[in-house]
Motif scaffolding. Structure first.
Motif, mmCIF file in Angstrom:
data_model
loop_
_atom_site.group_PDB
_atom_site.id
_atom_site.type_symbol
_atom_site.label_atom_id
_atom_site.label_comp_id
_atom_site.label_asym_id
_atom_site.label_seq_id
_atom_site.Cartn_x
_atom_site.Cartn_y
_atom_site.Cartn_z
ATOM 1 N N GLY A 87 0.813 -1.208 0.000
ATOM 2 C CA GLY A 87 0.000 0.000 0.000
ATOM 3 C C GLY A 87 0.849 1.261 0.000
ATOM 4 N N MET A 88 1.927 1.265 0.776
ATOM 5 C CA MET A 88 2.818 2.426 0.786
ATOM 6 C C MET A 88 3.480 2.609 -0.569
ATOM 7 S SD MET A 88 4.594 2.354 4.567
ATOM 8 C CE MET A 88 5.157 0.654 4.431
ATOM 9 N N SER A 89 3.896 1.511 -1.194
ATOM 10 C CA SER A 89 4.583 1.607 -2.483
ATOM 11 C C SER A 89 3.634 1.968 -3.612
ATOM 12 C CB SER A 89 5.276 0.270 -2.801
ATOM 13 O OG SER A 89 6.206 -0.077 -1.794
ATOM 14 N N ALA A 90 2.356 1.612 -3.489
ATOM 15 C CA ALA A 90 1.389 1.884 -4.554
ATOM 16 C C ALA A 90 1.087 3.362 -4.714
ATOM 17 C CB ALA A 90 0.087 1.122 -4.290
ATOM 18 N N GLY A 91 1.560 4.197 -3.790
ATOM 19 C CA GLY A 91 1.376 5.627 -3.935
ATOM 20 C C GLY A 91 2.211 6.246 -5.046
ATOM 21 N N ASN A 92 2.986 5.424 -5.768
ATOM 22 C CA ASN A 92 3.839 5.959 -6.839
ATOM 23 C C ASN A 92 3.056 6.339 -8.096
ATOM 24 O OD1 ASN A 92 3.184 3.448 -7.881
ATOM 25 N ND2 ASN A 92 5.279 2.679 -7.918
#
Length: 230
Positions: A121-126
């Motif tokens: 979820g944190m990485s999908a903010g890209n």
């Protein structure tokens, strides 16, 4: 004007496809989800609705936390890319995606599964960084077209992802059905392996084909956002 570089759009499409694969595999087999969330099956017929409700609640909470983290980290990654460049942030977040799916392969314990979804979820903010990169490589006349391609890539990922996830959920990884497997394999390991492979391929494509589009002078002039601004 430089020709548009569609590597960030490929990254956006692949990320959406992997997200759709994970959502499809989360909902494709209730028994598998119960195995992750509740190690002991219920034998009392009166307790079964409670077990099913707990399993559904856990899946709903995980999906909500994933979306909240994506929402929170989108401006954070966007601001970071303004200062350090699009390429480093894209490479870092794509590596985080690959790591999250690799953890999911071996998520025999529920806390490992939760950790993998939080990292993903944190990485999908890209997605914000991919949109900014598309704006960097297009001029004013073609910017609307470039941003439209980003949206098309995201929609295509949501269309293709469930199909891949449905097929991957039929893949039975050896030893995944063994209780207490030392490797921590689970009913979703097949779909997680496919997602991890797509994430690794995406990382490789961006590393080899995507140059830094933001000039050093623009990065130096970028303001540092505060917590309130984010």
């Amino acid at each position: 004007m430089r020709p548009p570089d569609w590597a960030p759009l490929v990254a956006s499409c692949s990320a959406r496809a992997r997200s759709a694969i994970s959502r499809k595999s989360d909902s494709s087999d209730c028994r598998g989800a119960s195995t992750l969330s509740m190690r002991t099956p219920c034998t009392d017929s009166r307790a079964r609705p409670t077990a099913a409700s707990a399993s559904a609640l856990s899946r709903g909470v995980l999906s909500s936390v994933f979306s909240v983290l994506q929402f929170v980290f989108s401006p954070i990654w966007g601001g970071r890319s303004d200062r350090s460049g699009r390429r480093p942030v894209l490479l870092g977040t794509l590596a985080g995606n690959a790591l999250s799916y690799a953890l999911w392969v071996f998520a025999g314990e529920f806390w490992v599964f939760v950790l993998s979804r939080l990292l993903c979820g944190m990485s999908a903010g890209n997605i914000a960084v991919a949109s900014a990169a598309a704006a960097d490589v297009t001029d004013r006349a073609s910017r609307a077209k470039g941003m439209a391609v980003v949206g098309v890539a995201s929609g295509l990922g949501f269309l293709v992802g469930p199909v891949i996830g449905g097929v991957a959920s039929l893949w039975v990884v050896p030893h995944q059905a063994e209780p207490g497997s030392a490797l921590g394999l689970n009913p979703f390991s097949g779909a997680a392996i496919v997602s991890a492979a797509l994430a690794a391929l995406n990382l490789l494509l961006v590393w080899r084909m995507f140059p830094e589009p933001l000039r050093a002078a623009a990065r130096a002039a970028a303001p540092r956002p505060t917590i309130i601004a984010l």
